[in-house]
Design a protein around this motif. Sequence first.
Motif, PDB file in Angstrom:
ATOM      1  N   ILE A 165       0.869  -1.177   0.000  1.00 31.88           N
ATOM      2  CA  ILE A 165       0.000   0.000   0.000  1.00 31.88           C
ATOM      3  C   ILE A 165       0.906   1.226   0.000  1.00 31.88           C
ATOM      4  O   ILE A 165       1.866   1.308   0.777  1.00 31.88           O
ATOM      5  N   ILE A 166       0.609   2.148  -0.886  1.00 33.66           N
ATOM      6  CA  ILE A 166       1.332   3.417  -0.978  1.00 33.66           C
ATOM      7  C   ILE A 166       0.493   4.489  -0.300  1.00 33.66           C
ATOM      8  O   ILE A 166      -0.695   4.645  -0.615  1.00 33.66           O
ATOM      9  N   LEU A 167       1.105   5.207   0.631  1.00 32.04           N
ATOM     10  CA  LEU A 167       0.429   6.313   1.298  1.00 32.04           C
ATOM     11  C   LEU A 167       1.149   7.618   0.937  1.00 32.04           C
ATOM     12  O   LEU A 167       2.320   7.798   1.288  1.00 32.04           O
ATOM     13  N   ARG A 168       0.456   8.481   0.229  1.00 31.15           N
ATOM     14  CA  ARG A 168       1.033   9.777  -0.158  1.00 31.15           C
ATOM     15  C   ARG A 168       0.660  10.794   0.915  1.00 31.15           C
ATOM     16  O   ARG A 168      -0.515  11.160   1.052  1.00 31.15           O
ATOM     17  N   LEU A 169       1.659  11.202   1.659  1.00 24.34           N
ATOM     18  CA  LEU A 169       1.429  12.037   2.830  1.00 24.34           C
ATOM     19  C   LEU A 169       1.484  13.517   2.490  1.00 24.34           C
ATOM     20  O   LEU A 169       2.352  13.959   1.727  1.00 24.34           O
ATOM     21  N   ALA A 170       0.582  14.265   3.086  1.00 27.71           N
ATOM     22  CA  ALA A 170       0.617  15.722   2.985  1.00 27.71           C
ATOM     23  C   ALA A 170       1.689  16.246   3.952  1.00 27.71           C
ATOM     24  O   ALA A 170       2.659  15.553   4.259  1.00 27.71           O
ATOM     25  N   ASP A 171       1.552  17.457   4.452  1.00 30.28           N
ATOM     26  CA  ASP A 171       2.571  18.088   5.303  1.00 30.28           C
ATOM     27  C   ASP A 171       2.353  17.655   6.750  1.00 30.28           C
ATOM     28  O   ASP A 171       1.505  18.198   7.457  1.00 30.28           O
ATOM     29  N   ALA A 213       0.620  13.942  12.899  1.00 25.52           N
ATOM     30  CA  ALA A 213       1.348  12.671  12.814  1.00 25.52           C
ATOM     31  C   ALA A 213       0.591  11.518  13.466  1.00 25.52           C
ATOM     32  O   ALA A 213       0.665  10.371  12.994  1.00 25.52           O
ATOM     33  N   GLY A 214      -0.128  11.778  14.535  1.00 31.79           N
ATOM     34  CA  GLY A 214      -0.920  10.725  15.172  1.00 31.79           C
ATOM     35  C   GLY A 214      -2.008  10.218  14.253  1.00 31.79           C
ATOM     36  O   GLY A 214      -2.313   9.012  14.229  1.00 31.79           O
ATOM     37  N   ASP A 215      -2.602  11.122  13.463  1.00 31.20           N
ATOM     38  CA  ASP A 215      -3.597  10.702  12.482  1.00 31.20           C
ATOM     39  C   ASP A 215      -2.952   9.894  11.357  1.00 31.20           C
ATOM     40  O   ASP A 215      -3.532   8.928  10.852  1.00 31.20           O
ATOM     41  N   VAL A 216      -1.745  10.297  10.953  1.00 34.39           N
ATOM     42  CA  VAL A 216      -1.022   9.537   9.936  1.00 34.39           C
ATOM     43  C   VAL A 216      -0.728   8.119  10.442  1.00 34.39           C
ATOM     44  O   VAL A 216      -0.871   7.142   9.710  1.00 34.39           O
ATOM     45  N   ALA A 217      -0.338   8.012  11.710  1.00 36.34           N
ATOM     46  CA  ALA A 217      -0.092   6.688  12.299  1.00 36.34           C
ATOM     47  C   ALA A 217      -1.362   5.837  12.257  1.00 36.34           C
ATOM     48  O   ALA A 217      -1.299   4.627  11.978  1.00 36.34           O
ATOM     49  N   ASP A 218      -2.501   6.448  12.515  1.00 37.12           N
ATOM     50  CA  ASP A 218      -3.775   5.724  12.410  1.00 37.12           C
ATOM     51  C   ASP A 218      -4.005   5.251  10.979  1.00 37.12           C
ATOM     52  O   ASP A 218      -4.498   4.141  10.743  1.00 37.12           O
ATOM     53  N   GLY A 219      -3.665   6.108  10.004  1.00 36.20           N
ATOM     54  CA  GLY A 219      -3.828   5.741   8.603  1.00 36.20           C
ATOM     55  C   GLY A 219      -2.918   4.598   8.195  1.00 36.20           C
ATOM     56  O   GLY A 219      -3.317   3.703   7.450  1.00 36.20           O
ATOM     57  N   ILE A 220      -1.694   4.617   8.701  1.00 38.65           N
ATOM     58  CA  ILE A 220      -0.761   3.530   8.417  1.00 38.65           C
ATOM     59  C   ILE A 220      -1.272   2.223   9.023  1.00 38.65           C
ATOM     60  O   ILE A 220      -1.212   1.162   8.391  1.00 38.65           O
ATOM     61  N   TYR A 221      -1.801   2.306  10.229  1.00 40.96           N
ATOM     62  CA  TYR A 221      -2.337   1.091  10.856  1.00 40.96           C
ATOM     63  C   TYR A 221      -3.540   0.567  10.071  1.00 40.96           C
ATOM     64  O   TYR A 221      -3.669  -0.649   9.846  1.00 40.96           O
ATOM     65  N   ALA A 222      -4.404   1.472   9.613  1.00 39.39           N
ATOM     66  CA  ALA A 222      -5.553   1.055   8.795  1.00 39.39           C
ATOM     67  C   ALA A 222      -5.079   0.394   7.502  1.00 39.39           C
ATOM     68  O   ALA A 222      -5.696  -0.566   7.022  1.00 39.39           O
ATOM     69  N   ALA A 223      -3.974   0.889   6.944  1.00 35.82           N
ATOM     70  CA  ALA A 223      -3.434   0.313   5.717  1.00 35.82           C
ATOM     71  C   ALA A 223      -2.899  -1.099   5.936  1.00 35.82           C
ATOM     72  O   ALA A 223      -2.905  -1.923   5.021  1.00 35.82           O
TER      73      ALA A 223
END
Length: 307
Positions: A165-171, A213-223
């Motif tokens: 899974i590729i996650l394209r992260l914003a800022d 960043a905590g939301d990004v971590a949630d997104g990575i876990y969902a992925a």
Amino acid sequence: MKVLVTGGAGFIGSHVVRRLLSEGHMVTVLDNASTGDFDNVPAACESWEMDVRSAAVIPRIMKARFDWIVHLAAQTTVEDSLADPAFDAMENIIGTVNILEAARKSDVQRVVFSSASAVYGRGPENKQPIPETQELAPGSFYGLSKKTVEEYLIMYQRLYGLNYIILRLADVYGEFQQDIGEGGIIGSFIKKIMAGNGITIYGNGRSHDFVYAGDVADGIYAALLTAEVNTSYNLSSGTGIDTKELVRLLEDVTWKKLEVSVGAAGSQSLGSLILDCAKAREKLGWTPRTSIKKGLKKTIKHFTGKD
């Protein structure tokens, strides 16, 4: 599950590791400590101080037999990629190939890769927020190396069946942040506030798509959990905040009147790049839950140790 987090001692990795531990997973951190800090890594993790560019990572990963790999280790700035394209390519492309070789040779179930908004280039101003279907047109070696890795992931899946899974992260911003990268403007401003220094805005102030960043971590876990694999997702707020508004918010949460000067626009005046996160909302069940104001409060508390 047994999970390897490359770059796990770094900014985003520190959040991802804590998220995985909170869910009861066994976590190993691989980091060369060039920008990360193993003091950020919880004692419950196994820590490997290694460089992804080294071929030695392949047999060690193979021997450990991980279920999942979260690949965050990378050179992360546009400026450094322009100053040293060879280093950028070695770190981001060759380093990733080593991880993918180890993954496919040890039957890793899934690799989650942190790509970046830089793969889109500047993006058309009249087509924002930008969806994942937008043509990739990077304007820097950093964006190009991230795009190239995305293509490697696609090829590894096609040839060897390695799911990704590729996650394209914003800022991205938050605790453990340094003052580098796009989201690094927040870390830079906070450090200047703490030191009692003024802040400089270039030109009219660029808009940023800040995501905590905590939301990004949630997104990575969902992925890691989703059945919707072998595709890309934007992780973003989906909205833009310009630099002037960021300063106003910092004044609000710090209760300080900040000294602000305006510098020549130069390269700092690049247009905004806002990412559409609708696909992640629908397919991953993910949403950016932390408002910019709440995220700034958490970040400032981390830097200052004060509420």
